[in-house]
Design a protein around this motif. Structure first.
Motif, PDB file in Angstrom:
ATOM      1  N   GLU A 120       0.816  -1.229   0.000  1.00 41.62           N
ATOM      2  CA  GLU A 120       0.000   0.000   0.000  1.00 41.62           C
ATOM      3  C   GLU A 120       0.842   1.269   0.000  1.00 41.62           C
ATOM      4  N   PHE A 121       2.160   1.129   0.172  1.00 43.95           N
ATOM      5  CA  PHE A 121       3.034   2.302   0.071  1.00 43.95           C
ATOM      6  C   PHE A 121       3.221   2.730  -1.394  1.00 43.95           C
ATOM      7  N   SER A 122       2.882   1.838  -2.315  1.00 42.09           N
ATOM      8  CA  SER A 122       3.102   2.156  -3.729  1.00 42.09           C
ATOM      9  C   SER A 122       2.320   3.394  -4.144  1.00 42.09           C
ATOM     10  N   VAL A 123       3.004   4.285  -4.906  1.00 35.90           N
ATOM     11  CA  VAL A 123       2.335   5.492  -5.406  1.00 35.90           C
ATOM     12  C   VAL A 123       2.003   5.348  -6.896  1.00 35.90           C
ATOM     13  N   GLY A 124       2.223   4.158  -7.450  1.00 36.05           N
ATOM     14  CA  GLY A 124       1.851   3.912  -8.844  1.00 36.05           C
ATOM     15  C   GLY A 124       2.889   4.363  -9.855  1.00 36.05           C
ATOM     16  N   GLU A 125       4.040   4.815  -9.390  1.00 34.36           N
ATOM     17  CA  GLU A 125       5.147   5.215 -10.269  1.00 34.36           C
ATOM     18  C   GLU A 125       6.349   4.363  -9.873  1.00 34.36           C
ATOM     19  N   PRO A 126       6.746   3.390 -10.726  1.00 30.54           N
ATOM     20  CA  PRO A 126       7.806   2.458 -10.322  1.00 30.54           C
ATOM     21  C   PRO A 126       9.089   3.147  -9.856  1.00 30.54           C
ATOM     22  N   ILE A 127       9.457   4.248 -10.508  1.00 29.88           N
ATOM     23  CA  ILE A 127      10.728   4.896 -10.130  1.00 29.88           C
ATOM     24  C   ILE A 127      10.633   5.518  -8.733  1.00 29.88           C
ATOM     25  N   LEU A 128       9.449   6.042  -8.401  1.00 30.80           N
ATOM     26  CA  LEU A 128       9.270   6.615  -7.053  1.00 30.80           C
ATOM     27  C   LEU A 128       9.172   5.506  -6.008  1.00 30.80           C
ATOM     28  N   ASP A 129       8.518   4.409  -6.384  1.00 31.84           N
ATOM     29  CA  ASP A 129       8.459   3.271  -5.446  1.00 31.84           C
ATOM     30  C   ASP A 129       9.876   2.751  -5.154  1.00 31.84           C
ATOM     31  N   ALA A 130      10.713   2.703  -6.204  1.00 32.33           N
ATOM     32  CA  ALA A 130      12.101   2.235  -6.007  1.00 32.33           C
ATOM     33  C   ALA A 130      12.842   3.194  -5.080  1.00 32.33           C
ATOM     34  N   ASP A 131      12.628   4.498  -5.267  1.00 31.15           N
ATOM     35  CA  ASP A 131      13.254   5.491  -4.367  1.00 31.15           C
ATOM     36  C   ASP A 131      12.787   5.285  -2.920  1.00 31.15           C
ATOM     37  N   HIS A 132      11.473   5.095  -2.751  1.00 26.06           N
ATOM     38  CA  HIS A 132      10.934   4.934  -1.389  1.00 26.06           C
ATOM     39  C   HIS A 132      11.502   3.681  -0.726  1.00 26.06           C
ATOM     40  N   ARG A 133      11.639   2.616  -1.509  1.00 26.41           N
ATOM     41  CA  ARG A 133      12.228   1.377  -0.962  1.00 26.41           C
ATOM     42  C   ARG A 133      13.675   1.622  -0.533  1.00 26.41           C
ATOM     43  N   HIS A 134      14.397   2.388  -1.359  1.00 30.33           N
ATOM     44  CA  HIS A 134      15.799   2.676  -1.034  1.00 30.33           C
ATOM     45  C   HIS A 134      15.890   3.528   0.241  1.00 30.33           C
ATOM     46  N   LEU A 135      15.011   4.522   0.364  1.00 25.00           N
ATOM     47  CA  LEU A 135      15.016   5.361   1.573  1.00 25.00           C
ATOM     48  C   LEU A 135      14.710   4.513   2.805  1.00 25.00           C
TER      49      LEU A 135
END
Ligand SMILES: [Fe+2]
Ligand SMILES: [Fe+2]
Length: 136
Positions: A8-23
């Motif tokens: 549910e943290f996904s914002v629907g933009e893979p590149i932003l999801d990857a950034d959030h996972r990295h953070l």
């Protein structure tokens, strides 16, 4: 682990999801700070990485918001990114001067750093971008 990635943290933009996972990965490294033998330099290094990765991520997220003509709360969202960077800077000073001693307070602070912003702004960004796309 301080923060666990959830779908549910996904914002629907893979590149932003990857950034959030990295953070989240960088934020979870702070749990090692509760180990007595953790070196001061390792924590400094992690704070510098967090600041740098957050800067890149926020710039990317703001560019995507602008590309989607996302105007709802843009200024507030942008201002909250600045608040988060200030918070990391403050943590750097506190760490440098030995003021971060309470591990429970630090854990809560790290969790809030991600959750408060994500829940209030990034999660809404998902809905707004897709509403905007559907309306055009
Ligand atoms: Fe954001
Ligand atoms: Fe974000």
């Amino acid at each position: 682990m301080l923060i666990e990635w959830k779908p549910e943290f996904s914002v629907g933009e893979p590149i932003l999801d990857a950034d959030h996972r990295h953070l989240i990965e960088l934020l979870n490294r702070f749990s090692d700070d509760f180990e007595p033998r953790r070196s001061k330099a390792a924590t400094t290094d992690n704070l510098v990485k967090l600041f740098s990765s957050a800067c890149k991520h926020f710039a990317r997220e703001e560019a995507i918001m602008q590309a989607h003509a996302y105007s709802n709360d843009y200024v507030k969202h942008y201002a909250d990114h600045q608040r988060l960077l200030n918070e990391v800077t403050l943590m750097m000073y506190e760490h440098q001067y030995g003021l971060m001693k309470d591990s429970h307070a630090l854990a809560e602070r790290i969790q809030n750093w991600f959750h408060d912003h994500h829940t209030t702004y990034d999660a809404r960004f998902h809905l707004s971008v897709h509403e905007t796309d559907g309306a055009s």
